[in-house]
Write a protein that holds these residues in place. Structure first.
Motif, PDB file in Angstrom:
ATOM      1  N   LYS A 162     -29.806 -18.041  17.691  1.00  0.00           N
ATOM      2  CA  LYS A 162     -30.318 -17.443  16.454  1.00  0.00           C
ATOM      3  C   LYS A 162     -29.247 -17.400  15.348  1.00  0.00           C
ATOM      4  O   LYS A 162     -28.082 -17.666  15.602  1.00  0.00           O
ATOM      5  N   SER A 212     -34.345 -11.064  17.057  1.00  0.00           N
ATOM      6  CA  SER A 212     -33.687 -11.450  18.312  1.00  0.00           C
ATOM      7  C   SER A 212     -32.240 -11.822  18.010  1.00  0.00           C
ATOM      8  O   SER A 212     -31.952 -12.385  16.956  1.00  0.00           O
ATOM      9  N   SER A 217     -33.111  -7.464  24.139  1.00  0.00           N
ATOM     10  CA  SER A 217     -33.616  -8.801  23.789  1.00  0.00           C
ATOM     11  C   SER A 217     -34.623  -8.683  22.654  1.00  0.00           C
ATOM     12  O   SER A 217     -35.104  -7.580  22.354  1.00  0.00           O
ATOM     13  N   GLY A 218     -34.946  -9.831  22.053  1.00  0.00           N
ATOM     14  CA  GLY A 218     -35.998  -9.847  21.040  1.00  0.00           C
ATOM     15  C   GLY A 218     -37.342  -9.527  21.678  1.00  0.00           C
ATOM     16  O   GLY A 218     -38.186  -8.869  21.069  1.00  0.00           O
ATOM     17  N   THR A 219     -37.528  -9.987  22.904  1.00  0.00           N
ATOM     18  CA  THR A 219     -38.784  -9.725  23.617  1.00  0.00           C
ATOM     19  C   THR A 219     -38.967  -8.234  23.864  1.00  0.00           C
ATOM     20  O   THR A 219     -40.044  -7.683  23.615  1.00  0.00           O
ATOM     21  N   SER A 253     -45.641 -20.583  18.278  1.00  0.00           N
ATOM     22  CA  SER A 253     -44.408 -19.798  18.280  1.00  0.00           C
ATOM     23  C   SER A 253     -43.848 -19.808  19.686  1.00  0.00           C
ATOM     24  O   SER A 253     -44.402 -20.444  20.589  1.00  0.00           O
ATOM     25  N   ASP A 282     -42.632 -10.383  13.447  1.00  0.00           N
ATOM     26  CA  ASP A 282     -41.709 -11.036  14.367  1.00  0.00           C
ATOM     27  C   ASP A 282     -40.750 -11.867  13.505  1.00  0.00           C
ATOM     28  O   ASP A 282     -41.056 -12.984  13.097  1.00  0.00           O
ATOM     29  N   CYS A 334     -37.765 -12.746  14.522  1.00  0.00           N
ATOM     30  CA  CYS A 334     -36.748 -13.175  15.495  1.00  0.00           C
ATOM     31  C   CYS A 334     -35.979 -14.413  15.034  1.00  0.00           C
ATOM     32  O   CYS A 334     -34.873 -14.669  15.499  1.00  0.00           O
ATOM     33  N   GLN A 335     -36.601 -15.209  14.130  1.00  0.00           N
ATOM     34  CA  GLN A 335     -35.939 -16.434  13.655  1.00  0.00           C
ATOM     35  C   GLN A 335     -35.542 -16.319  12.187  1.00  0.00           C
ATOM     36  O   GLN A 335     -35.236 -17.335  11.563  1.00  0.00           O
TER      37      GLN A 335
HETATM   38  C1  LIG Z   1     -40.355 -16.148  17.275  1.00  0.00           C
HETATM   39  C2  LIG Z   1     -39.668 -15.530  18.455  1.00  0.00           C
HETATM   40  N1  LIG Z   1     -40.165 -14.398  18.989  1.00  0.00           N
HETATM   41  C3  LIG Z   1     -39.569 -13.800  20.021  1.00  0.00           C
HETATM   42  C4  LIG Z   1     -38.421 -14.306  20.609  1.00  0.00           C
HETATM   43  C5  LIG Z   1     -37.849 -13.622  21.797  1.00  0.00           C
HETATM   44  O1  LIG Z   1     -36.520 -13.246  21.652  1.00  0.00           O
HETATM   45  P1  LIG Z   1     -35.540 -13.160  22.916  1.00  0.00           P
HETATM   46  O2  LIG Z   1     -35.312 -14.533  23.419  1.00  0.00           O
HETATM   47  O3  LIG Z   1     -34.302 -12.532  22.338  1.00  0.00           O
HETATM   48  O4  LIG Z   1     -36.197 -12.280  23.924  1.00  0.00           O
HETATM   49  C6  LIG Z   1     -37.860 -15.476  20.068  1.00  0.00           C
HETATM   50  C7  LIG Z   1     -36.625 -16.075  20.566  1.00  0.00           C
HETATM   51  O5  LIG Z   1     -36.398 -16.505  21.633  1.00  0.00           O
HETATM   52  C8  LIG Z   1     -38.511 -16.105  18.981  1.00  0.00           C
HETATM   53  O6  LIG Z   1     -38.036 -17.250  18.471  1.00  0.00           O
END
Ligand SMILES: Cc1ncc(COP(=O)(O)O)c(C=O)c1O
Length: 374
Positions: free
Chosen positions: A180, A175, A53-55, A79, A151, A153-154
């Motif tokens: 996405k 992510s 995951s992104g997290t 965010s 970060d 992720c977006q």
């Molecule tokens: C800015 C941002 N950081 C972190 C995340 C976490 O990613 P994930 O949902 O894949 O764990 C997201 C997306 O959900 C995000 O938009």
């Protein structure tokens, strides 16, 4: 309904997943490695470490640069919550910075105000697909000798001064969640040019393992499956094409909504390339309806929308329980924007007809409202 997000899954993804299933090699293996190589080469870095995951990628990135108990991480108050909880996962303390009201990205002036001896990293979030002010942020980081963990992720494919975001700081994170710009179902990736960071990230993702049955430090099982990576490889092929569609859709929405009184359209920083993960407008006091009223109207007409984000992160119950308050955090712009922002569908599967319908729906409700109040 015109959804606010919709992943594009074609025969290529289905064939690639079927091939993995038939191979029997389901867990992390050659296909994950291939995604790592191709994504690293797409961004223009030496190393990529795929995660589930992104997290988990954010957590891995902070662990890999050595963030630990008591360290402070400067992040944005505006965010998704994971941009701050990743610090807690390493027993570090997120310190919230306010945002720039034109880009909604972390304010370098507020970073400068809140940076201390305890600060170990700045975590800029390239919100909605647009780069932060990375020149100022990397200068501040160099002056104060702290890491920059992006970060992104977006912001897959977004650029700043000709360089892809994620590759500007010490380490970058993406992510692959289905909403996405590209997806693997669930998934994420850490990228870096630093061999040591890459090595630690790789070990952290797999129980701190250096070789089979040898565990050097606390790690997790954050591995991506070959099944997910197969989807990702097919998606990466079409990322640029999808981003181009997003930019074209955004250009139409900008043109059509710019003249509406009380709507502030997204602003595009000429130093970068915006990949429009979201097209987020702001509802000002001059607009004839409240944001809630506009949302209800969009819902009635079948136009999907999103509020990114309705609550500054520090106001989440999780952070209130940790003792964060408005007085100690001081991010008034984030608070104000959380009441005003509204994201409209902009993804590659939104058609020209959909766009006209979205714009017309907004124009019509404004006209009705003005007529009724006249
Ligand atoms: C800015 C941002 N950081 C972190 C995340 C976490 O990613 P994930 O949902 O894949 O764990 C997201 C997306 O959900 C995000 O938009």
């Amino acid at each position: 309904l015109i959804p606010i997000a919709k992943p594009k899954i074609s025969d290529e993804e289905i064939r690639a997943v079927t091939d993995v299933l038939k191979s029997g090699m389901l867990a992390q293996g050659k296909i994950v490695e291939k995604l790592e190589q191709e994504f690293a080469s797409y961004i223009g870095v030496n190393y990529a470490i795929a995660t589930n995951s992104g997290t988990s990628a954010l957590h891995t990135a902070l662990a890999a640069v050595g963030i630990t108990k008591g360290d402070e991480i400067l992040t944005t108050d505006f965010s998704f919550v994971a941009s701050a909880t990743c610090a807690l996962m390493q027993n570090a303390k997120p310190v919230f910075c306010d945002i720039d009201p034109t880009t909604y990205n972390i304010s370098p002036e507020d970073i400068e105000k809140k940076i201390t001896k305890k600060t170990k990293a700045i975590l800029p979030v390239h919100l909605y697909g647009q780069s932060c002010d990375m020149d100022t942020i990397t200068d501040l980081a160099r002056d104060h000798d702290v890491w920059v963990v992006e970060d992104a992720c977006q912001a897959h494919g977004a650029e700043y001064r000709g360089k892809k975001v994620g590759a500007i700081g010490d380490v970058g994170v993406f992510s692959f969640y289905p909403t996405k710009n590209m997806t693997t179902g669930e998934g994420g990736i850490v990228i870096t040019d630093d061999e040591k960071i890459a090595e630690r990230a790789r070990m952290f993702r797999s129980h701190g393992q250096s070789k089979q049955y040898v565990h050097e430090f606390l790690g997790f099982n954050y591995r991506m499956t070959n099944i997910a990576a197969a989807i990702g490889l097919a998606q990466l092929e079409h990322l640029d094409e999808g981003n181009k569609r997003r930019q074209e859709n955004a250009a139409f929405l900008l043109d059509s909504l710019r003249g509406v009184e009380g709507i502030t359209c997204p602003s595009v920083d000429p130093k970068g390339v915006h990949v429009f993960h979201q097209f987020t407008i702001r509802i000002e006091d001059e607009f004839p309806l409240s944001r809630d009223e506009l949302c209800n109207h969009l819902k009635e007409k079948g136009v999907g929308f999103g509020i990114h984000y309705p609550t500054p992160i520090h106001k989440q119950p999780l952070f209130e329980k940790l003792g964060y308050t408005d007085d100690t955090v001081d991010c008034p712009i984030a608070a104000e924007m959380s009441k005003r922002v509204l994201s409209l569908p902009v993804h590659p599967q939104v058609t020209a007809d959909d766009l006209r319908f979205i714009v017309q729906t907004i124009h019509n409700v404004v006209r009705e409202e003005l007529w009724m109040s006249a």
